[in-house]
Scaffold this motif. Structure first.
Motif, PDB file in Angstrom:
ATOM      1  N   PRO A  97      -8.772  10.756 -20.062  1.00 33.50           N
ATOM      2  CA  PRO A  97      -9.446   9.861 -19.108  1.00 33.50           C
ATOM      3  C   PRO A  97      -9.480  10.418 -17.685  1.00 33.50           C
ATOM      4  CG  PRO A  97      -7.874   8.623 -20.425  1.00 33.50           C
ATOM      5  CD  PRO A  97      -7.684  10.057 -20.764  1.00 33.50           C
TER       6      PRO A  97
ATOM      7  N   VAL B 163     -12.935  11.133 -15.674  1.00 35.21           N
ATOM      8  CA  VAL B 163     -13.253  10.594 -14.339  1.00 35.21           C
ATOM      9  C   VAL B 163     -13.600  11.733 -13.379  1.00 35.21           C
ATOM     10  CG1 VAL B 163     -12.264   9.417 -12.328  1.00 35.21           C
ATOM     11  CG2 VAL B 163     -11.950   8.451 -14.613  1.00 35.21           C
TER      12      VAL B 163
ATOM     13  N   SER C 156     -17.219  12.127 -11.585  1.00 38.32           N
ATOM     14  CA  SER C 156     -17.242  12.131 -10.113  1.00 38.32           C
ATOM     15  C   SER C 156     -17.854  13.419  -9.573  1.00 38.32           C
ATOM     16  CB  SER C 156     -15.823  11.975  -9.555  1.00 38.32           C
ATOM     17  OG  SER C 156     -15.254  10.782  -9.998  1.00 38.32           O
TER      18      SER C 156
END
Length: 167
Positions: free
Chosen positions: A134, A138, A142
């Motif tokens: 995870p 992310v 991003s």
């Protein structure tokens, strides 16, 4: 001593390398970003996307590096020819965005490869803590969004410098 860096980034067949290579950046960086987001968001498709993501994670940063280096050579050539004032300010703004884009694309490529490894299920990949995937996901999303923003800003300022007062 032969200056390979200077000649390699200046011209190809009489055209500035920068003018040619920026088109590769405009294609490969958004492809990397969109494919990386798809890889994160569509886990069932990962086995179909992994090879392309791995390839783009290498190719996009390389094209961005060549664009930055050839842009520096091109800027030096324009300054040597006497370019100054507003056009030079526009070129420097474009260059700043390009530098930031390069600093985003390299980590994006690295994190995308790490995500590929972490999700590969390969027996040689050690069992990783549950939080790794995870966190990498992310980071990939991003950095992908940032890359899309900066490829736009870089391209727009470059096009504005070239074509802004032409038409």
């Amino acid at each position: 001593m032969i200056d390979l860096e200077g000649s390699m980034f200046e011209e190809i067949l009489g055209l500035p390398v920068h003018v040619l290579v920026v088109h590769a950046v405009v294609v490969f960086v958004p492809l990397l970003a969109v494919l990386a987001i798809a890889y994160v968001g569509l886990p069932r498709w990962r086995h179909r996307l992994d090879w392309a993501l791995g390839l783009l994670a290498v190719v996009a940063p390389v094209t961005a590096y060549v664009a930055v280096k050839s842009g520096e050579a091109f800027t030096d050539a324009l300054v040597a020819r006497g370019f100054q004032g507003q056009i030079l300010d526009q070129i420097f703004e474009h260059s700043r965005y390009g530098d930031i884009l390069f600093r985003i694309v390299v980590p994006l490529g690295i994190v995308a490869i790490l995500l590929l490894v972490a999700t590969s299920g390969h027996p040689r990949v050690p069992r990783l803590p549950a939080l790794v995937t995870p966190v990498l996901a992310v980071a990939v999303v991003s950095l992908s969004i940032a890359a899309l923003v900066y490829v736009y800003l870089t391209g727009h300022t470059g096009a504005e410098a070239v074509w802004g007062t032409t038409l």
